[in-house]
Design a protein around this motif. Structure first.
Motif, PDB file in Angstrom:
ATOM      1  N   THR A 149      12.958   6.589 -13.364  1.00  0.00           N
ATOM      2  CA  THR A 149      12.315   6.668 -14.483  1.00  0.00           C
ATOM      3  C   THR A 149      12.782   6.059 -15.583  1.00  0.00           C
ATOM      4  O   THR A 149      12.191   6.267 -16.796  1.00  0.00           O
ATOM      5  CB  THR A 149      11.553   8.037 -14.571  1.00  0.00           C
ATOM      6  N   LEU A 175       4.227  10.608 -20.781  1.00  0.00           N
ATOM      7  CA  LEU A 175       2.711  10.430 -21.142  1.00  0.00           C
ATOM      8  C   LEU A 175       2.269  12.024 -21.450  1.00  0.00           C
ATOM      9  O   LEU A 175       2.903  13.140 -21.188  1.00  0.00           O
ATOM     10  CB  LEU A 175       2.096  10.274 -19.994  1.00  0.00           C
ATOM     11  N   TYR A 220      -1.228  12.272 -22.023  1.00  0.00           N
ATOM     12  CA  TYR A 220      -2.384  12.440 -21.265  1.00  0.00           C
ATOM     13  C   TYR A 220      -2.133  11.516 -19.906  1.00  0.00           C
ATOM     14  O   TYR A 220      -1.610  10.491 -20.091  1.00  0.00           O
ATOM     15  CB  TYR A 220      -3.644  12.066 -22.134  1.00  0.00           C
ATOM     16  N   MET A 221      -3.003  11.619 -19.206  1.00  0.00           N
ATOM     17  CA  MET A 221      -2.924  11.045 -17.779  1.00  0.00           C
ATOM     18  C   MET A 221      -3.489   9.313 -17.978  1.00  0.00           C
ATOM     19  O   MET A 221      -3.315   8.725 -17.161  1.00  0.00           O
ATOM     20  CB  MET A 221      -3.258  11.724 -16.604  1.00  0.00           C
ATOM     21  N   SER A 222      -4.300   9.341 -18.858  1.00  0.00           N
ATOM     22  CA  SER A 222      -4.986   8.138 -18.988  1.00  0.00           C
ATOM     23  C   SER A 222      -4.966   7.652 -20.398  1.00  0.00           C
ATOM     24  O   SER A 222      -4.870   8.368 -21.477  1.00  0.00           O
ATOM     25  CB  SER A 222      -6.567   8.063 -18.254  1.00  0.00           C
TER      26      SER A 222
END
Length: 96
Positions: free
Chosen positions: A46, A52, A54-56
């Motif tokens: 990674t 992140l 938020y996921m989106s």
């Protein structure tokens, strides 16, 4: 990490859960599966990937409030089971 009944008991105590003795074996299996999945994820490279929040990347889309239909004070009180000239009447719920 090896999951045993002592570990399940400690986790249950911390989470304030009651786990029946006959359910402990299933919990041990489930926790072992979760940990093995996490070990699999740790194998991924990674580097250079930003964490992140938020996921989106989507942003909430809000709409403007638009008044569509207005009822008068009298119309609002018209269908109330009990009311006086200005307010709805309800049973008392808090005693002094």
């Amino acid at each position: 990490m090896k999951i045993d009944t002592n570990t399940v008991d400690k986790i249950a105590k911390l989470a304030r859960l009651e786990i029946a003795p006959e359910e402990k074996e299933n919990v041990i299996k489930d926790l072992s599966k979760i940990l093995s999945f996490m070990e699999k994820l740790n194998e991924l490279d990674t580097t250079g990937v930003e964490p992140l929040v938020y996921m989106s990347a989507g942003v909430n889309i809000t709409r403007n409030d638009v008044v569509k239909e207005v009822i008068t004070h009298e119309e609002a009180l018209q269908n109330a089971p009990d009311h006086d000239a200005d307010y709805f009447k309800i049973p008392k719920v808090i005693e002094k």
